[in-house]
Design a protein around this motif. Structure first.
Motif, PDB file in Angstrom:
ATOM      1  N   ARG A  66      49.669  42.693  76.589  1.00 23.93           N
ATOM      2  CA  ARG A  66      49.165  44.298  76.714  1.00 23.93           C
ATOM      3  C   ARG A  66      48.177  44.855  75.984  1.00 23.93           C
ATOM      4  O   ARG A  66      48.031  44.607  74.954  1.00 23.93           O
TER       5      ARG A  66
ATOM      6  N   TYR B 238      40.190  48.513  80.185  1.00 21.96           N
ATOM      7  CA  TYR B 238      41.677  48.276  80.661  1.00 21.96           C
ATOM      8  C   TYR B 238      41.442  46.959  82.127  1.00 21.96           C
ATOM      9  O   TYR B 238      41.944  46.496  82.193  1.00 21.96           O
TER      10      TYR B 238
ATOM     11  N   VAL C  76      48.043  47.636  80.727  1.00 17.61           N
ATOM     12  CA  VAL C  76      47.629  48.433  80.181  1.00 17.61           C
ATOM     13  C   VAL C  76      47.785  49.903  79.491  1.00 17.61           C
ATOM     14  O   VAL C  76      48.944  50.112  79.404  1.00 17.61           O
ATOM     15  N   SER C  77      47.543  49.874  77.632  1.00 18.68           N
ATOM     16  CA  SER C  77      48.257  51.219  77.258  1.00 18.68           C
ATOM     17  C   SER C  77      47.769  52.085  76.849  1.00 18.68           C
ATOM     18  O   SER C  77      46.190  51.989  76.168  1.00 18.68           O
TER      19      SER C  77
ATOM     20  N   LEU D 181      50.753  51.517  82.979  1.00 18.87           N
ATOM     21  CA  LEU D 181      50.403  51.825  81.974  1.00 18.87           C
ATOM     22  C   LEU D 181      51.376  51.731  81.107  1.00 18.87           C
ATOM     23  O   LEU D 181      52.501  52.252  81.584  1.00 18.87           O
TER      24      LEU D 181
END
Length: 376
Positions: A134, A152, A163-164, A192
């Motif tokens: 992540r 991202y 992705v965060s 996301l």
């Protein structure tokens, strides 16, 4: 209703433990992780292994406990952090770096392009070792969205699975988070994750708004504990997912249980009026409300107490009516005449207005006095 496409990553054992003054023992962490797993949480963030040898041992123990949930841990975009995570046999490593110009200026003293390149190398390093990655942006809410899109997109190209986006200082409103999530997913439709802090009291609202806008992984903590004002609360997010998002796969009846468990382990007790798990979440005093609830609980309860493992409670005080008194008295084994009920109700109101709490003991003493004929 089409159910929202989401999963939960609970970060109680990592971000929740960063609550000032809180430290969980290994046994407490194992017990909390097991209950999160039974509730149906898909990802459990077990800790930050590079912090200490004991922390690393805890993370490894949870990762090897045979849980159905995937176990995640945190790592800076540094090789020693990632190597420590890999040693723990976790399923997922969350690699983060600060992305706002403000943070980059004060923390790295490099250009954001240099910081990104370094982080991408670490994403690739972790992915090459067979774990889910992540790729997380700290202070994303104050970061140029164009840079986030670049980060991202390139992160996924280098092996990131998710992705965060972190609202690290809790500065966004639901309208703002809806706009930025929509923009990010419109430009880079990737899985996301959303990580919201509660500095403005909007963490839960922002989290579920992001979910409605298409965010996939929602980060929570039990009782909303965490740094400063805390994080999005697991119990609130799960209730909204059930009642508004059409997501019914979590066992909400265990929410009171895990709330009490984390309160004991952390020493942080939820306030009485806290939704879902607070002492007063399903308590009623108003006579008008109680009379209606006795006919149909949905008149004044949108969240059914039994859905979340709670119990309805009637509290007698200055706002209490005759029907509530008779209902509670009958539950305690007293059938009151009209005169007895009037006298007890008058005593309840007088005591309440005098700031005397009408506990069960106080009420039962009044009920016995009424039945014994001590009526003025």
């Amino acid at each position: 209703m089409k159910p929202w496409n989401i999963e939960i990553c609970d970060v109680t054992l990592r971000d929740g433990e960063q609550t000032p003054g809180v430290s969980f023992t290994r046994d407490e962490k194992m017990t909390i992780a097991a209950l999160l797993d039974e509730i149906g949480v898909e990802v459990i963030e077990a800790g930050f292994p590079v912090v200490s040898a004991a922390e690393k041992e805890c993370v490894a123990a949870i990762a090897r406990a045979g849980l159905s949930a995937r176990v995640c841990c945190l790592a800076r975009a540094l090789k020693p952090d990632i190597e420590a995570a890999l040693d723990c046999d976790v399923d997922m490593v969350s690699i983060f770096f600060a992305t706002s110009d403000l943070h980059i200026r004060h923390k790295y003293r490099k250009s954001r392009e240099e910081v990104l390149e370094d982080a991408l190398d670490m994403v690739e390093f972790a992915a090459d070792h067979g774990v889910q990655v992540r790729f997380a942006a700290e202070d994303a809410s104050r970061t140029d969205p164009a840079f986030l899109i670049e980060m991202y997109t390139r992160g996924v190209e280098r092996g990131a699975d998710l992705v965060s986006f972190a609202d690290t200082v809790g500065c966004l409103t639901p309208l703002e988070i809806h706009a930025v999530v929509t923009r990010l997913l419109g430009a880079a439709p990737l899985p996301l994750c959303i990580h919201c802090h509660n500095d403005l009291g909007l963490a839960t609202a922002n989290t579920v708004t992001a979910a409605a806008a298409g965010a996939f992984q929602l980060h929570t903590t039990v009782n909303g504990i965490g740094e400063r004002a805390g994080n999005a609360a697991l119990e609130q997010v799960l209730a909204v997912l059930r009642l508004k998002g059409g997501v019914d796969r979590y066992d909400l009846t265990r929410l009171q249980e895990i709330s009490r468990l984390v309160a004991r382990a952390s020493g942080v007790t939820p306030e009485r009026i806290r939704p879902i798990v607070g002492e007063n979440a399903f308590a009623h005093e108003s006579g008008i409300h109680i009379a209606a609830i006795l006919c149909d609980p949905t008149t004044y309860e949108y969240v059914p107490p039994e859905l979340v493992g709670g119990e309805r409670r009637f509290v007698l005080g200055k706002h209490t009516g005759r029907r509530a008194l008779e209902h509670v008295a009958k539950a305690y084994g007293f059938d009151l005449s009209d005169g007895e009920a009037r006298w007890v109700l008058e005593q309840v109101k007088q005591k309440s207005e005098g700031k005397c709490s009408v506990t069960r003991e106080v009420l039962c003493s009044l009920l016995r006095a009424a039945k014994e004929g001590i009526v003025q």
